[in-house]
Design an enzyme around this catalytic site. Structure first.
Site, PDB file in Angstrom:
ATOM      1  N   GLU A   1       8.524  -4.158  11.180  1.00 22.45           N
ATOM      2  CA  GLU A   1       8.988  -2.871  10.681  1.00 22.45           C
ATOM      3  C   GLU A   1       9.444  -1.951  11.803  1.00 22.45           C
ATOM      4  OE1 GLU A   1       7.597   0.853   7.807  1.00 22.45           O
ATOM      5  OE2 GLU A   1       6.327  -0.926   7.996  1.00 22.45           O
TER       6      GLU A   1
ATOM      7  N   LYS B   1      -1.266  -9.485   2.778  1.00 24.93           N
ATOM      8  CA  LYS B   1      -0.599  -9.073   4.008  1.00 24.93           C
ATOM      9  C   LYS B   1      -1.508  -8.119   4.775  1.00 24.93           C
ATOM     10  CE  LYS B   1       3.079  -6.221   4.063  1.00 24.93           C
ATOM     11  NZ  LYS B   1       2.620  -5.103   4.947  1.00 24.93           N
TER      12      LYS B   1
ATOM     13  N   GLU C   1      -1.859  -5.688   8.561  1.00 24.48           N
ATOM     14  CA  GLU C   1      -1.203  -5.072   9.705  1.00 24.48           C
ATOM     15  C   GLU C   1      -2.000  -5.327  10.974  1.00 24.48           C
ATOM     16  OE1 GLU C   1      -0.509  -0.932   9.099  1.00 24.48           O
ATOM     17  OE2 GLU C   1       0.599  -1.207   7.227  1.00 24.48           O
TER      18      GLU C   1
ATOM     19  N   ASP D   1      -0.812  -6.140  -0.113  1.00 27.07           N
ATOM     20  CA  ASP D   1      -1.353  -5.524   1.101  1.00 27.07           C
ATOM     21  C   ASP D   1      -2.865  -5.361   0.998  1.00 27.07           C
ATOM     22  OD1 ASP D   1       0.732  -5.104   2.888  1.00 27.07           O
ATOM     23  OD2 ASP D   1       1.355  -3.234   1.953  1.00 27.07           O
TER      24      ASP D   1
ATOM     25  N   ASP E   1       0.831  -1.204   0.000  1.00 28.55           N
ATOM     26  CA  ASP E   1       0.000   0.000   0.000  1.00 28.55           C
ATOM     27  C   ASP E   1       0.869   1.260   0.000  1.00 28.55           C
ATOM     28  OD1 ASP E   1       0.918  -0.127   2.602  1.00 28.55           O
ATOM     29  OD2 ASP E   1      -1.061  -0.239   3.536  1.00 28.55           O
ATOM     30  N   SER E   2       2.186   1.071   0.050  1.00 29.65           N
ATOM     31  CA  SER E   2       3.116   2.184  -0.160  1.00 29.65           C
ATOM     32  C   SER E   2       2.989   2.760  -1.566  1.00 29.65           C
ATOM     33  CB  SER E   2       4.558   1.728   0.086  1.00 29.65           C
ATOM     34  OG  SER E   2       4.837   0.525  -0.615  1.00 29.65           O
TER      35      SER E   2
END
EC number: 2.1.2.11
Length: 272
Positions: free
Chosen positions: A190, A121, A123, A91, A52-53
């Site tokens: 991270e 993925k 978070e 993501d 998502d970066s």
């Protein structure tokens, strides 16, 4: 002699597990488009993360929050069409899974069906365990992400190193064990202290990939545009630039502009 696509050994979650078992480090980079993904895959990267970066790198947003599920599927589809060997992880974007396991499952299934990706993925730890379990029950591989979680930036209010204090470190370890127990095939850590990352990697049987988490984990991930020096202003301590493509690309464009204006391009050999 050319190698047929079917002869190339594809990277799977099982192979990543084997790599951890024999102590072979896992290489992981981000990709958001066909052309870049083809280069990275041909170079031999193990895992490509459609992160998502892309919200920052491709769209210029300040945070990862604005990117949508449809946009993530678009980027993931472009990457999947380019690869022949590596594992593609995507993501789940902000708002597509938090607090609603049914919505999380629908989001994960859309990514897998519409992009052809191999895994997703997410978070978070205990707060997303229901969503993780539900997605895994549908047969979708899940990679976890702990430590600095950019989707929660407004909650933390800073991008500084996480889990320096023992209580937060202990919670991170517990969340990591929970994600493994749920069935996650891997975990990204991270921006946490290297010693803590080592404790997590040694406590888990699944691969642990670090970004700003030291060298005692099972692999490393960086944002490709940062690593190649395409981005210019982002310079965190954990980033090593392997090229300075911003300057190289700018110089090439400046030369092209000069050649056009001076009528040097195209020359006779470049004309029909």
């Amino acid at each position: 002699m050319s190698v047929h696509k079917s002869d190339i050994k594809r990277i799977t979650t099982h192979i990543l597990q084997e790599m951890k078992g024999r102590g072979e480090k896992i290489s992981m980079l981000t990709a958001y488009d066909f052309s870049m993904a083809r280069i990275l895959d041909a170079a031999g990267i193990d895992v490509l993360l459609v992160g998502d970066s892309a919200s920052n790198v491709m769209a210029g947003h300040e945070t990862t929050l604005p990117i949508t599920l449809d946009q993530m599927i678009y980027h993931a589809s472009s990457v999947v069409r380019a690869i022949r060997r590596c594992l593609v992880v995507v993501d789940l974007p902000f708002g597509s899974y938090q607090g609603n396991s049914s919505e999380a499952l629908r989001s994960a299934i859309r990514i897998m069906k519409e992009s052809g990706a191999h895994a997703i993925k997410m978070e978070g730890g205990h707060e997303i365990r229901e969503s993780v379990a539900r997605i895994l029950s549908a047969g979708v591989p899940v990679m976890g992400h702990l430590g600095l979680t950019p989707q929660s930036i407004y909650k933390f209010g800073t991008y500084s190193v996480r889990a320096r204090e023992e209580d937060e470190a202990q919670k991170l370890i517990e969340d990591a064990k929970l994600l493994e127990a749920c069935g996650c095939f891997g975990l990204v850590l991270e921006k946490i202290p290297a010693d803590l990352a080592r404790r997590v990697a040694e406590a888990l049987t699944i691969p642990v990939i670090g970004i700003g988490a030291g060298n005692f984990v099972d692999g490393q991930v960086l944002v490709t545009h940062d690593m190649l020096g395409i981005t210019k202003d982002f310079q965190p301590r954990f980033l090593r630039r392997y090229a300075e493509l911003y300057n190289l690309m700018q110089g090439a464009v400046e030369q092209y502009i000069r050649d056009v204006k001076e009528e040097d391009f195209p020359n006779a050999q470049e004309s029909y």
